[in-house]
Structures are given as structure tokens and as C-alpha cells.
Design a protein around this motif. Structure first.
Motif, PDB file in Angstrom:
ATOM      1  N   ILE A  15       0.803  -1.077  -0.071  1.00  0.00           N
ATOM      2  CA  ILE A  15      -0.029  -0.056  -0.071  1.00  0.00           C
ATOM      3  C   ILE A  15       0.591   1.267  -0.036  1.00  0.00           C
ATOM      4  CG2 ILE A  15      -1.600   1.390   1.473  1.00  0.00           C
ATOM      5  CD1 ILE A  15      -2.697  -1.508   2.339  1.00  0.00           C
ATOM      6  N   LYS A  16       1.862   1.300   0.943  1.00  0.00           N
ATOM      7  CA  LYS A  16       2.635   2.580   0.661  1.00  0.00           C
ATOM      8  C   LYS A  16       3.511   2.587  -0.331  1.00  0.00           C
ATOM      9  CE  LYS A  16       4.527   2.662   5.686  1.00  0.00           C
ATOM     10  NZ  LYS A  16       5.445   2.351   6.574  1.00  0.00           N
ATOM     11  N   TYR A  17       4.156   1.634  -1.048  1.00  0.00           N
ATOM     12  CA  TYR A  17       4.695   1.584  -2.456  1.00  0.00           C
ATOM     13  C   TYR A  17       3.700   2.128  -3.465  1.00  0.00           C
ATOM     14  CZ  TYR A  17       8.677  -0.898  -0.457  1.00  0.00           C
ATOM     15  OH  TYR A  17       9.594  -1.252   0.175  1.00  0.00           O
ATOM     16  N   ALA A  18       2.284   1.630  -3.439  1.00  0.00           N
ATOM     17  CA  ALA A  18       1.178   2.103  -4.609  1.00  0.00           C
ATOM     18  C   ALA A  18       1.108   3.595  -4.251  1.00  0.00           C
ATOM     19  CB  ALA A  18       0.126   1.235  -4.282  1.00  0.00           C
ATOM     20  N   ILE A  19       0.813   4.122  -3.015  1.00  0.00           N
ATOM     21  CA  ILE A  19       0.642   5.436  -2.671  1.00  0.00           C
ATOM     22  C   ILE A  19       1.961   6.201  -3.234  1.00  0.00           C
ATOM     23  CG2 ILE A  19       0.541   7.189  -1.001  1.00  0.00           C
ATOM     24  CD1 ILE A  19      -1.069   5.149   0.662  1.00  0.00           C
ATOM     25  N   ILE A  20       3.000   5.805  -3.083  1.00  0.00           N
ATOM     26  CA  ILE A  20       4.252   6.468  -3.398  1.00  0.00           C
ATOM     27  C   ILE A  20       4.335   6.587  -4.927  1.00  0.00           C
ATOM     28  CG2 ILE A  20       6.788   6.599  -3.747  1.00  0.00           C
ATOM     29  CD1 ILE A  20       6.893   5.433  -0.703  1.00  0.00           C
ATOM     30  N   LEU A  21       4.065   5.489  -5.554  1.00  0.00           N
ATOM     31  CA  LEU A  21       3.858   5.291  -7.097  1.00  0.00           C
ATOM     32  C   LEU A  21       2.772   6.040  -7.683  1.00  0.00           C
ATOM     33  CD1 LEU A  21       5.065   4.071  -9.621  1.00  0.00           C
ATOM     34  CD2 LEU A  21       3.397   2.113  -9.204  1.00  0.00           C
ATOM     35  N   ILE A  22       1.881   6.355  -7.051  1.00  0.00           N
ATOM     36  CA  ILE A  22       0.636   7.109  -7.452  1.00  0.00           C
ATOM     37  C   ILE A  22       1.003   8.847  -7.534  1.00  0.00           C
ATOM     38  CG2 ILE A  22      -1.752   8.205  -7.055  1.00  0.00           C
ATOM     39  CD1 ILE A  22      -2.453   5.038  -6.333  1.00  0.00           C
ATOM     40  N   GLY A  23       1.767   9.045  -6.330  1.00  0.00           N
ATOM     41  CA  GLY A  23       2.324  10.387  -6.335  1.00  0.00           C
ATOM     42  C   GLY A  23       3.400  10.782  -7.175  1.00  0.00           C
ATOM     43  N   ILE A  24       4.275  10.133  -7.522  1.00  0.00           N
ATOM     44  CA  ILE A  24       5.329  10.067  -8.427  1.00  0.00           C
ATOM     45  C   ILE A  24       4.640  10.333 -10.017  1.00  0.00           C
ATOM     46  CG2 ILE A  24       7.125   9.186  -9.666  1.00  0.00           C
ATOM     47  CD1 ILE A  24       7.963   7.863  -7.178  1.00  0.00           C
ATOM     48  N   VAL A  25       3.701   9.434 -10.473  1.00  0.00           N
ATOM     49  CA  VAL A  25       2.783   9.520 -11.646  1.00  0.00           C
ATOM     50  C   VAL A  25       2.125  10.586 -11.650  1.00  0.00           C
ATOM     51  CG1 VAL A  25       1.009   8.460 -12.986  1.00  0.00           C
ATOM     52  CG2 VAL A  25       2.845   7.209 -12.007  1.00  0.00           C
ATOM     53  N   GLY A  26       1.530  11.069 -10.521  1.00  0.00           N
ATOM     54  CA  GLY A  26       0.658  12.500 -10.494  1.00  0.00           C
ATOM     55  C   GLY A  26       1.643  13.466 -10.888  1.00  0.00           C
ATOM     56  N   PHE A  27       2.746  13.590 -10.073  1.00  0.00           N
ATOM     57  CA  PHE A  27       3.518  14.828 -10.022  1.00  0.00           C
ATOM     58  C   PHE A  27       4.174  14.876 -11.740  1.00  0.00           C
ATOM     59  CE2 PHE A  27       7.936  16.521  -9.822  1.00  0.00           C
ATOM     60  CZ  PHE A  27       7.505  17.595  -9.513  1.00  0.00           C
ATOM     61  N   VAL A  28       4.357  13.615 -12.185  1.00  0.00           N
ATOM     62  CA  VAL A  28       5.065  13.613 -13.790  1.00  0.00           C
ATOM     63  C   VAL A  28       4.033  14.086 -14.686  1.00  0.00           C
ATOM     64  CG1 VAL A  28       5.629  12.253 -15.653  1.00  0.00           C
ATOM     65  CG2 VAL A  28       6.888  11.895 -13.430  1.00  0.00           C
ATOM     66  N   ILE A  29       2.511  13.818 -14.346  1.00  0.00           N
ATOM     67  CA  ILE A  29       1.528  14.241 -15.214  1.00  0.00           C
ATOM     68  C   ILE A  29       1.435  15.752 -15.003  1.00  0.00           C
ATOM     69  CG2 ILE A  29      -0.971  14.365 -15.634  1.00  0.00           C
ATOM     70  CD1 ILE A  29      -0.680  11.055 -14.918  1.00  0.00           C
ATOM     71  N   PHE A  30       1.484  16.280 -13.800  1.00  0.00           N
ATOM     72  CA  PHE A  30       1.331  17.739 -13.653  1.00  0.00           C
ATOM     73  C   PHE A  30       2.374  18.540 -14.179  1.00  0.00           C
ATOM     74  CE2 PHE A  30       2.664  21.188 -10.725  1.00  0.00           C
ATOM     75  CZ  PHE A  30       1.510  22.067 -10.608  1.00  0.00           C
ATOM     76  N   ILE A  31       3.720  18.013 -14.166  1.00  0.00           N
ATOM     77  CA  ILE A  31       4.785  18.767 -15.019  1.00  0.00           C
ATOM     78  C   ILE A  31       4.502  18.734 -16.415  1.00  0.00           C
ATOM     79  CG2 ILE A  31       7.288  18.486 -15.757  1.00  0.00           C
ATOM     80  CD1 ILE A  31       6.593  19.764 -12.636  1.00  0.00           C
ATOM     81  N   ALA A  32       4.009  17.438 -16.915  1.00  0.00           N
ATOM     82  CA  ALA A  32       3.769  17.464 -18.411  1.00  0.00           C
ATOM     83  C   ALA A  32       2.806  18.444 -18.889  1.00  0.00           C
ATOM     84  CB  ALA A  32       3.627  16.165 -18.658  1.00  0.00           C
ATOM     85  N   ILE A  33       1.803  18.402 -18.131  1.00  0.00           N
ATOM     86  CA  ILE A  33       0.760  19.217 -18.418  1.00  0.00           C
ATOM     87  C   ILE A  33       1.214  20.971 -18.482  1.00  0.00           C
ATOM     88  CG2 ILE A  33      -1.537  20.431 -17.780  1.00  0.00           C
ATOM     89  CD1 ILE A  33      -2.335  17.390 -17.003  1.00  0.00           C
ATOM     90  N   GLY A  34       1.863  21.253 -17.537  1.00  0.00           N
ATOM     91  CA  GLY A  34       2.477  22.693 -17.310  1.00  0.00           C
ATOM     92  C   GLY A  34       3.450  22.887 -18.465  1.00  0.00           C
ATOM     93  N   GLU A  35       4.428  21.997 -18.900  1.00  0.00           N
ATOM     94  CA  GLU A  35       5.103  22.150 -19.967  1.00  0.00           C
ATOM     95  C   GLU A  35       4.351  22.190 -21.228  1.00  0.00           C
ATOM     96  OE1 GLU A  35       8.431  22.374 -20.227  1.00  0.00           O
ATOM     97  OE2 GLU A  35       8.338  22.473 -18.119  1.00  0.00           O
ATOM     98  N   LYS A  36       3.157  21.303 -21.623  1.00  0.00           N
ATOM     99  CA  LYS A  36       2.384  21.694 -22.764  1.00  0.00           C
ATOM    100  C   LYS A  36       1.770  23.013 -22.730  1.00  0.00           C
ATOM    101  CE  LYS A  36      -1.214  19.551 -25.269  1.00  0.00           C
ATOM    102  NZ  LYS A  36      -2.312  18.557 -25.301  1.00  0.00           N
ATOM    103  N   LYS A  37       1.189  23.390 -21.823  1.00  0.00           N
ATOM    104  CA  LYS A  37       0.791  25.041 -21.447  1.00  0.00           C
ATOM    105  C   LYS A  37       1.418  25.994 -21.837  1.00  0.00           C
ATOM    106  CE  LYS A  37      -3.509  23.849 -18.636  1.00  0.00           C
ATOM    107  NZ  LYS A  37      -4.084  24.028 -17.403  1.00  0.00           N
ATOM    108  N   ASP A  38       2.725  25.854 -21.308  1.00  0.00           N
ATOM    109  CA  ASP A  38       3.856  26.715 -21.635  1.00  0.00           C
ATOM    110  C   ASP A  38       4.055  26.863 -23.001  1.00  0.00           C
ATOM    111  OD1 ASP A  38       5.711  28.841 -20.385  1.00  0.00           O
ATOM    112  OD2 ASP A  38       7.331  27.093 -20.818  1.00  0.00           O
ATOM    113  N   LYS A  39       4.257  25.826 -23.402  1.00  0.00           N
ATOM    114  CA  LYS A  39       4.628  25.566 -24.950  1.00  0.00           C
ATOM    115  C   LYS A  39       3.677  26.380 -25.847  1.00  0.00           C
ATOM    116  CE  LYS A  39       7.247  24.479 -28.365  1.00  0.00           C
ATOM    117  NZ  LYS A  39       8.699  25.241 -28.524  1.00  0.00           N
ATOM    118  N   LEU A  40       2.243  25.925 -25.653  1.00  0.00           N
ATOM    119  CA  LEU A  40       1.424  26.626 -26.246  1.00  0.00           C
ATOM    120  C   LEU A  40       1.112  28.235 -26.059  1.00  0.00           C
ATOM    121  CD1 LEU A  40      -1.526  24.022 -25.848  1.00  0.00           C
ATOM    122  CD2 LEU A  40      -0.447  24.332 -27.834  1.00  0.00           C
TER     123      LEU A  40
END
Length: 125
Positions: free
Chosen positions: A19-44
Motif C-alpha cells: 500500500i505504501k509503495y502504491a501510494i508513492i507510485l501514484i504520487g510520482i505518476v501524478g507529479f510527472v503528469i502535473f509537470i507534463a501538463i504545465g510544460e504543454k501549456k507553456d509551449k502553447l
């Protein structure tokens, strides 16, 4: 009591670790998605600014709360906000100055009327 015994057993400890590993993995994936969306908006936003064409006289300069402290310029009946570039324009731009930005260029030129009535280039940013 059975629940406490389960979590104290070897199988329960493994499940807690999963459960701890799953929560950490979900947090890392969420952070990567957050950064990717920000980069896309910046480029647009960069593409939109690069394609923007403006040619007109500044009627008013204002700071709106929604623009987070960057100046907005009232040109040709509409408010234009150049984000951080607006701060670089602000010291040189006054009402009745003309701003010119050609599509495909990132440079904004500031013109001011001289006493003879001719437009003189003040600054290109």
C-alpha cells in the motif's frame, strides 16, 4: 483483535508495504503528469505569443488581480497581457505610445510621437 493480529502478521506487514509503495507510485505518476501538463501549456502560450500580431496605440496601462501582477495594455479596444515581457515594456511604455509586434517575431517595438508628429522607435524588446 483479529484485525490487529492480521496486521501484525508477516502477510499483513507485506500488504502495508504494498500500500505504501502504491501510494508513492501514484504520487510520482501524478507529479510527472502535473509537470507534463504545465510544460504543454507553456509551449502553447509561447506559440500563441509568437503568432500574435499587434499594431496600435496604448490607451491605458492597468494591473488586474487576475493577471498576477503583470501589466495589461489597452490597445485597439482590447486588453493585452504579455506576462513577464510586460514588465520589461513597462518602464518605456506610456499611454499614447504605439506598440508593434509582427506575427512570427518575439520582438515588441515601442514607438512614440515626436514633437514633429513622426513616430520614433523608443525601444525594441
Amino acid at each position: 483483535m483479529a484485525l490487529i493480529n492480521f496486521f501484525m502478521s508477516e502477510k499483513g506487514i507485506k500488504e502495508i508495504l504494498y500500500i505504501k509503495y502504491a501510494i508513492i507510485l501514484i504520487g510520482i505518476v501524478g507529479f510527472v503528469i502535473f509537470i507534463a501538463i504545465g510544460e504543454k501549456k507553456d509551449k502553447l502560450a509561447e506559440i500563441k505569443f509568437h503568432e500574435l500580431a499587434i499594431k496600435g496605440v496604448v490607451v491605458e496601462i492597468n494591473f488586474f488581480k487576475s493577471d498576477h501582477g503583470t501589466p495589461s495594455f489597452y490597445i485597439n479596444g482590447a486588453w493585452h497581457n504579455f506576462d513577464l515581457l510586460g514588465h520589461k515594456l513597462l518602464p518605456y511604455t506610456f499611454p499614447n505610445d504605439s506598440l508593434v509586434k509582427k506575427s512570427g517575431s518575439d520582438t515588441i517595438q515601442i514607438y512614440r510621437k515626436s514633437e514633429g508628429g513622426e513616430w520614433v522607435l523608443i525601444k525594441a524588446r
